[in-house]
Design an enzyme around this catalytic site. Structure first.
Site, short mmCIF file in Angstrom:
data_model
loop_
_atom_site.label_atom_id
_atom_site.label_comp_id
_atom_site.label_asym_id
_atom_site.label_seq_id
_atom_site.Cartn_x
_atom_site.Cartn_y
_atom_site.Cartn_z
CB CYS A 1 -0.99 -0.05 1.16
SG CYS A 1 -2.39 1.06 0.94
CG HIS B 1 -3.84 -3.65 2.85
ND1 HIS B 1 -2.85 -3.16 3.68
CD2 HIS B 1 -4.45 -2.56 2.34
CE1 HIS B 1 -2.87 -1.84 3.68
NE2 HIS B 1 -3.84 -1.44 2.87
CD GLU C 1 -1.63 -6.20 5.27
OE1 GLU C 1 -1.25 -6.57 4.15
OE2 GLU C 1 -1.82 -5.00 5.56
#
Lengths: 203, 252
Positions: A82, A185, A187
């Site tokens: 990001c 993202h 994650e």
């Protein structure tokens, strides 16, 4: 296994990045300590917030030039997520103009939208522009979680790894040699996101 | 293309997950960890966790968030009792990706502005609860004070949106828990007027209800609770139905 350093420059929730790395049984350390980063074998640069603040914080912690050396000279693999990816650019135009790390030449601009709202938030699919180990075992059109209002414009088309369509098509992942950047993202993108983290660990 | 998000919302009363009707008559619906585990296994698009009693204890139970955030490899929103920048910082630090702010923002609009400045709009959700008064006007309802304010919903959104929250979680108290469909007219109006993405909430009782609010109000995200607690329907079922109707949903 190699030593992964997650750079903490006071920009966003980075615990979840570490959780995703730990999920694969990989140890990692979250730090802003330049001595620790000097010895990193792999670096993850996460981040949320503005380009300007990100660059300012990297400089404040004495990490800006160190990261450039580690990546461009020592060729240490880095994964930017990001804002972490956006800071790879030559220059960003959020809150005025600010120079980035210039790891992959390009600019970061506000996305142009008509009826669609910003931030671009939610799950959206990727289209591969080239093959790369980072996207090993990731199918075409896989959805990832995005939340951003600015996007990367690469000077060199060969640096584009994937694109994604919102109002317009934008660059959703970039790569050049040891440098990898994701606008989304991983994650927070369930199994496909964890797969990308695993691919980075295995590089 | 951006996919529609189906977001289970979990309401916590300090010891259990609960669900009520119109913000009242709360029923216990299970334990926090069981549910979070379940939704993680079910690969939901996103989760919203609201501590509806946090205002009494002044803050949310941060240790609890710490414990379950590691299980969430999807976006996690946490809210309840958020009053200041320190509360937001702590909530994010414990593993939330986004923070939902309700009455804290009602009493201090600047909190949204400050929060966006410090943390970025991507992690700030403005939560708005509204209820129809005896004259038929829609006014802001404050759960923390159990009272209807005299502030008009549309004026409120117009005013506070200037502080640039990332999203607005819009809940009709009258529709909440009734499982009879969304307040589509209001959601549609707000979605049109507002430059902020709306998460529609309150009233999902069937897959058709969810389809309708997406199609008619043109929202990109829907939060639901009762439908997942009290029926056999899962977020996956909802997405399959939406997909059969031509709505784009996340496949993997």
């Amino acid at each position: 296994m190699s030593r992964i350093v997650i750079v903490d420059y006071s920009c966003g929730n980075i615990d979840s990045v570490q959780s995703a790395v730990n999920y694969h049984g990989q140890t990692s350390v979250i730090t802003k300590d330049s001595e620790v980063i000097k010895n990193a074998e792999k670096i993850i640069l996460p981040g949320q917030g503005s380009f300007k603040t990100g660059v300012k914080n990297l400089k404040k912690y004495g990490l800006f030039d160190l990261l450039k050396t580690k990546i461009l000279e020592d060729k240490v693999p880095i994964l930017g997520i990001c804002l972490g990816m956006q800071i790879f650019a030559t220059v960003g135009f959020e809150d005025g103009q600010e120079n980035g790390l210039n790891l992959i030449p390009g600019t970061v601009n506000k996305m142009l939208t008509k009826e669609l709202k910003l931030p671009h938030i939610g799950w959206n699919q990727i289209k591969k522009k080239k093959e790369d180990t980072l996207f090993h075992n990731i199918e075409e059109e896989t959805d990832f979680y995005f939340v951003h209002s600015f996007s990367y414009i690469c000077d060199n088309e060969n640096d584009i790894l994937t694109t994604t369509k919102y109002q317009n098509t934008f660059v959703s992942a970039i790569s050049r040699e040891n440098i990898f950047g994701l606008q989304f993202h991983p994650e927070k993108s369930l199994a496909p996101g964890l797969q990308i983290i695993k691919n980075f660990i295995n590089i | 293309m951006l996919k529609i998000r189906i977001i289970p919302s979990l309401l916590f009363n300090g010891s259990n997950l609960v669900k009520g009707k119109k913000f009242n008559s709360w029923r216990t619906v299970g334990s926090v960890f069981q549910n979070i585990k379940l939704y993680s296994l079910r690969n939901v698009d996103e989760l919203i966790f609201l501590d509806i009693e946090a205002y009494k204890n002044k803050t949310i139970d941060f240790n609890l968030i710490d414990d379950f955030a590691d299980e969430c490899f999807m976006p996690l929103t946490v809210g309840g009792g958020i009053r200041n920048i320190q509360d937001i910082e702590e909530t994010l630090r414990r593993g939330a990706d986004k923070v939902s702010i309700n009455s804290g923002a009602f009493h201090n609009h600047n909190l949204i502005g400050d929060a966006v400045k410090y943390f970025g709009s991507q992690c700030i959700i403005l939560s708005v609860d509204y209820k129809i008064d005896e004259k038929g006007n829609k006014r802001i309802f404050l759960n923390s004070e159990k009272k209807l304010s005299n502030i008009d919903l549309f004026e409120y959104i117009d005013k506070i949106e200037a502080y640039k929250p990332g999203e607005i979680l819009l809940t009709s108290v009258d529709h909440d828990g009734m499982m009879k469909g969304f307040d589509i007219d209001t959601i549609k109006k707000i979605n049109k007027l507002s430059s902020t993405s709306i998460i529609a909430s309150g009233g999902a009782g069937s897959v058709e209800d969810i389809y309708k609010v997406i199609k008619d109000a043109n929202v990109k995200a829907v939060a639901a609770s009762s439908i997942f607690h009290f029926t056999e329907i899962t977020p996956h079922n909802v997405k399959n139905y939406l997909s059969s109707k031509g709505i784009k949903v996340r496949k993997n």
